[in-house]
Scaffold this active site. Sequence first.
Site, mmCIF file in Angstrom:
data_model
loop_
_atom_site.group_PDB
_atom_site.id
_atom_site.type_symbol
_atom_site.label_atom_id
_atom_site.label_comp_id
_atom_site.label_asym_id
_atom_site.label_seq_id
_atom_site.Cartn_x
_atom_site.Cartn_y
_atom_site.Cartn_z
ATOM 1 C CG ASP A 192 39.440 36.640 38.326
ATOM 2 O OD1 ASP A 192 39.816 36.319 39.282
ATOM 3 O OD2 ASP A 192 38.279 36.712 37.605
ATOM 4 C CG ASP A 198 41.623 37.254 42.046
ATOM 5 O OD1 ASP A 198 41.066 37.701 42.826
ATOM 6 O OD2 ASP A 198 41.590 36.202 41.255
ATOM 7 C CE LYS A 228 37.200 33.588 38.752
ATOM 8 N NZ LYS A 228 36.274 34.243 39.884
#
Length: 592
Positions: free
Chosen positions: A471, A458, A473
């Site tokens: 990353d 990301d 989420k």
Amino acid sequence: MKYRTFGWVQNPSDFEKLKKTVEVFDPSSNQYTKLKRYIIQDVIFFDEDKKRLQSMLDNEICEFSYYDLVGTSVNKKHKSPRRRSDAVANSLLQITILPQSANTKGKLYTDNWTSDGYLRWAVSLGFVRYNRETDTFSITESGKKLSKVAANSTEEHNILTNALLGYPPATRVLSLLAESKRSLTKFYIGNQLGFVGEKGFSSYDESLMIDWLKSTNSKEEQKKIRSDVEGTSDKYARMIANWLSKLGLVKKTTSKYQNFQGNDITGFQEFSITGPGLHAFNQSIGSSKKTVKTKFIMWEFLAIGGKKDNEQTRDFIRTRRALTIKLLKNHHTIDSLLNALKNSGIPEEKETLIADLNKLISFGLRIKLSGNKVSLLDKIHDFSIPNQTFTPAESDISSEKLKNHFRRITDLPEKYINLLDIAFDKDRNRDFEIITASLFKEGYGLSSIHLGGQNKPDGVIYNDNFGIILDTKAYGKGYGKYISQIDEMVRYIQDNQERDTFRNPNRWWENFSEFIPKDSYYYLWVSGKFLPTFTEQLKQTNHRSHVNGGGLEVQQLLLGADAVMKGNLDVNDLPKYMKNEVIRFSSSESKI
């Protein structure tokens, strides 16, 4: 009673089609006459719709229901179409707003989604009146003037300009451009437009987006970033600036950048105010001894939300903001406003009121805040509030209390406070990625580049001392253990270690500083909440990669940024927290 949303328009931009939309309500107009004489009979598909609409126009009806105007999306079998192109015409605006393919493909109607957009636009600029009691629409006096003037005339230009100068989001855009000494991208404007940070008003950091564009050498990916990646407020900013540009109040230019590989690339479109635009704006706010332009707003302008959101909460927020605007006429301190809201049945915390006032400023109202004092500088057309009590959902009340807690204990901008909501909304994954990357840049003071895309993490976060593979989420009930995402993170770690272009030709690791020591790279997952099983994910990632990392929940993400900004946390100490466990910077986390 039906409650709709107006005031915010994303796609319509053709003033000629806007004028035709308004003409639908005027029996003396060209468009009304054409509809009555032949368009309804030639284009409307179902006989029952033909008869109903034809009868209305034959009787010179000029007030229509939402269904009469926008219609529905159905195919020839009266079922939901698999493709938008399979839908047939069944409303007045569908057969008024012709698509670009009308001349080439002979399709003489548009879809209900486009029809809705043009109706919203006409209502938002005050050309069409909405009756929420009957869910019907009719023409206003300014709408009649627009309907009757010649196309592309000076009179038409003046009517459209006058409408936009009374539309708060348009004057907000003009204000930002007038204050700036440089041309601005949609991202810069979008960051300060609308109800900042709320669902329906996301915006991406300008410098982060420019760095993302510069980070790739792929023309296809560059085009996608330029055209497809924007927050909702960024889209509003782009659309409003384009309207103003068509009226000569704003100028558009396209910037040029040099990407990180040293190649010249096309940048983002930028906007600046013109001489006529500055003159018109100054007149609208009362400069040069002119009368202040009265702003047009409706209760329906004052909140927005997706289909899945709690409508009671949305309409409660609308009412709270509408009452605040009305109360500003006679109440000029925060304490007085709070008492007046309480007496009106809306007891609120001080932080919520101040947040609302700041959001009304970015909505486009000129409100002066100075300590406990507050004053409304604009004149507002009178508007109605539904005579109904709305009760927000318990979860939304708890969310607001939590945000108020963080408003009190941190100095973070509102767009980051709203990560407390975004982190749990799976439909806002991209918002979560980009706004989190922005916080690492603005709050933690690190270099931060959002990457995204295939075979890329990301983002990357770094300075010359260390680098982090990021990353994010967004999970509604918390993030646990996922084997596939362990595999993905380990692959990113190995990509960075090996830096083999045959293994991964996109070279995403080249975004890191060249000075980072080889043993100073880490991995990091950021989420709203981690479930107990997530601990195993951290252990397995470390075991397989021999690299340290951690997980950071959104509350700690915010507290860490605030601590760095206040000098209570040295950002260079971040690697010390990478112990393959969930990171805690502070014990100030709220459990509200």
